[in-house]
Design a protein around this motif. Sequence first.
Motif, mmCIF file in Angstrom:
data_model
loop_
_atom_site.group_PDB
_atom_site.id
_atom_site.type_symbol
_atom_site.label_atom_id
_atom_site.label_comp_id
_atom_site.label_asym_id
_atom_site.label_seq_id
_atom_site.Cartn_x
_atom_site.Cartn_y
_atom_site.Cartn_z
ATOM 1 N N GLY A 1 45.084 51.615 6.669
ATOM 2 C CA GLY A 1 46.091 50.563 6.781
ATOM 3 C C GLY A 1 46.205 49.742 5.509
ATOM 4 N N ASN A 2 47.367 49.062 5.353
ATOM 5 C CA ASN A 2 47.613 48.176 4.216
ATOM 6 C C ASN A 2 48.019 46.804 4.736
ATOM 7 O OD1 ASN A 2 47.423 50.313 2.177
ATOM 8 N ND2 ASN A 2 49.381 51.025 2.983
ATOM 9 N N LEU A 3 47.384 45.754 4.240
ATOM 10 C CA LEU A 3 47.760 44.388 4.582
ATOM 11 C C LEU A 3 48.034 43.620 3.303
ATOM 12 C CD1 LEU A 3 48.161 41.991 6.509
ATOM 13 C CD2 LEU A 3 45.699 41.555 6.349
ATOM 14 N N VAL A 4 49.263 43.084 3.181
ATOM 15 C CA VAL A 4 49.668 42.268 2.044
ATOM 16 C C VAL A 4 50.024 40.889 2.575
ATOM 17 C CG1 VAL A 4 51.304 42.010 0.156
ATOM 18 C CG2 VAL A 4 50.548 44.294 0.834
ATOM 19 N N VAL A 5 49.307 39.865 2.128
ATOM 20 C CA VAL A 5 49.535 38.492 2.577
ATOM 21 C C VAL A 5 49.868 37.627 1.368
ATOM 22 C CG1 VAL A 5 48.636 36.543 3.887
ATOM 23 C CG2 VAL A 5 47.817 38.851 4.392
ATOM 24 N N THR A 6 51.004 36.922 1.438
ATOM 25 C CA THR A 6 51.418 36.015 0.367
ATOM 26 C C THR A 6 51.629 34.627 0.950
ATOM 27 O OG1 THR A 6 52.551 37.837 -0.764
ATOM 28 C CG2 THR A 6 53.120 35.588 -1.442
ATOM 29 N N GLY A 7 50.958 33.630 0.368
ATOM 30 C CA GLY A 7 51.130 32.257 0.838
ATOM 31 C C GLY A 7 50.675 32.042 2.258
ATOM 32 N N GLY A 8 49.652 32.733 2.668
ATOM 33 C CA GLY A 8 49.183 32.644 4.045
ATOM 34 C C GLY A 8 47.819 32.012 4.187
ATOM 35 N N ARG A 9 47.345 31.988 5.444
ATOM 36 C CA ARG A 9 46.002 31.466 5.728
ATOM 37 C C ARG A 9 45.403 32.222 6.902
ATOM 38 N NH1 ARG A 9 43.654 26.372 4.313
ATOM 39 N NH2 ARG A 9 41.586 26.232 5.263
ATOM 40 N N VAL A 10 44.119 32.572 6.738
ATOM 41 C CA VAL A 10 43.372 33.220 7.814
ATOM 42 C C VAL A 10 42.188 32.317 8.139
ATOM 43 C CG1 VAL A 10 42.056 35.247 8.506
ATOM 44 C CG2 VAL A 10 44.045 35.509 6.988
ATOM 45 N N SER A 11 42.113 31.877 9.392
ATOM 46 C CA SER A 11 41.037 30.965 9.778
ATOM 47 C C SER A 11 39.707 31.683 9.953
ATOM 48 C CB SER A 11 41.401 30.244 11.082
ATOM 49 O OG SER A 11 42.545 29.441 10.896
ATOM 50 N N GLY A 12 39.756 32.970 10.234
ATOM 51 C CA GLY A 12 38.541 33.740 10.438
ATOM 52 C C GLY A 12 38.222 34.635 9.262
ATOM 53 N N GLU A 13 37.704 35.810 9.563
ATOM 54 C CA GLU A 13 37.321 36.770 8.540
ATOM 55 C C GLU A 13 38.322 37.913 8.473
ATOM 56 O OE1 GLU A 13 33.494 38.207 9.790
ATOM 57 O OE2 GLU A 13 34.370 39.669 11.166
ATOM 58 N N VAL A 14 38.218 38.707 7.394
ATOM 59 C CA VAL A 14 39.051 39.894 7.234
ATOM 60 C C VAL A 14 38.122 41.086 7.023
ATOM 61 C CG1 VAL A 14 40.820 41.065 5.880
ATOM 62 C CG2 VAL A 14 40.936 38.581 6.196
ATOM 63 N N ARG A 15 38.306 42.108 7.860
ATOM 64 C CA ARG A 15 37.519 43.337 7.729
ATOM 65 C C ARG A 15 38.472 44.512 7.515
ATOM 66 N NH1 ARG A 15 32.129 43.468 8.824
ATOM 67 N NH2 ARG A 15 31.235 41.471 9.502
ATOM 68 N N VAL A 16 38.208 45.283 6.469
ATOM 69 C CA VAL A 16 39.085 46.381 6.080
ATOM 70 C C VAL A 16 38.301 47.685 6.191
ATOM 71 C CG1 VAL A 16 40.563 47.306 4.266
ATOM 72 C CG2 VAL A 16 40.262 44.825 4.477
ATOM 73 N N ALA A 17 38.834 48.638 6.960
ATOM 74 C CA ALA A 17 38.141 49.895 7.213
ATOM 75 C C ALA A 17 38.326 50.878 6.061
ATOM 76 C CB ALA A 17 38.642 50.498 8.522
ATOM 77 N N ALA A 18 37.750 52.072 6.218
ATOM 78 C CA ALA A 18 37.828 53.110 5.202
ATOM 79 C C ALA A 18 39.278 53.431 4.864
ATOM 80 C CB ALA A 18 37.112 54.363 5.693
ATOM 81 N N ASP A 19 39.569 53.578 3.589
ATOM 82 C CA ASP A 19 40.904 53.847 3.067
ATOM 83 C C ASP A 19 41.884 52.719 3.357
ATOM 84 O OD1 ASP A 19 42.696 55.380 1.604
ATOM 85 O OD2 ASP A 19 43.493 56.392 3.370
ATOM 86 N N GLY A 20 41.402 51.556 3.770
ATOM 87 C CA GLY A 20 42.252 50.389 3.995
ATOM 88 C C GLY A 20 42.375 49.558 2.734
ATOM 89 N N TYR A 21 43.416 48.704 2.711
ATOM 90 C CA TYR A 21 43.731 47.929 1.508
ATOM 91 C C TYR A 21 44.126 46.512 1.889
ATOM 92 C CZ TYR A 21 46.509 46.354 -2.525
ATOM 93 O OH TYR A 21 47.027 45.635 -3.560
#
Length: 325
Positions: A73-93
């Motif tokens: 998977g691909n996640l692109v965040v611009t000007g955002g906020r995450v209150s928790g954590e971010v976990r990216v799996a194999a081949d993820g971006y």
Amino acid sequence: MPGRTVAKLATVSAVVAASVLTVAPTAHADLVTHCIGTGGAVTVPNDLYVPAGESCALTGTTITGNVTVAAGGNLVVTGGRVSGEVRVAADGYLDATDTTVDGQVVLAAGGYGIFLKDARTGTVTVRPKGSATIDSFLFAEASTVAGHVTVGAGEVRLDRGTQVERNVSSTGTYYTDVHDSFVDGTLSVLNSATGSVVCGSAVRGRATFAGNLGGVQLGPNGGLDSCASGSYWGADVSVTSTTGGVTVDDNIINGTLTVTANDPVAQVAANNRIRGGVTGDQAAATTNRSARVAGPDREDAGDQRAEIRRTSAVQEATEAGAARL
């Protein structure tokens, strides 16, 4: 890192064509927002999930829970906020620009990569590659890591005013470079395939470079990369068991410089200011900077690798969006 990632990685969001945000219950009856496509300035009142092989581009979005990017998977965040954590799996971006992640960011073994620009995160971890075939990367530009940076694989570059508020620990990477950045704790680079470059930076704690195969360059006029100035080191610096060459030029070291078991022996320029002196084997000090000419630009080589990754990610995102039109 102007050439390596900025223009190339920042365009991912422009090619994610569809806009589909769905909500599905988990086994615990908690709500999880599944993101495929694009989303705007809304608040996600729960966890966010990017399904395997899908792309999600968010602008101005607030996520009150944790984020999971599934395999491929691909996640692109611009000007955002995450209150928790971010976990990216194999081949993820993960691409985070002008974004705050309150929790940690973790890239799994064989993860595609993490790109941070003008971002703030908690601890950043890149897992060792293991049996995975994908080489990861961590590129950070003008970003703050409010914790440790621990990397066990791939390419690492901290650049353009990036600040790490705790320690930086790198083991078994392809390279680990620090340019124009600040490390408030210790810096450790071990067993890197093509070594390490540190230029124009400040490291408050002890610095350890050991077992690096491609050399270590502290300051300008080395063989690995071009840069304008040396660095400030707030404690002892140790460069040991290194092949490929060691150059130490134009640095201020508020401690002892140790250079032992390097092949060839370290080149320590006369223009360094080393409070505790030098111990170990070194070539005769020289002020002739032109005698050490830098090799091919390391950043340009990184541009080519990033371009290959970038092209692949753009194609996948375009296909995913087009399928939903």
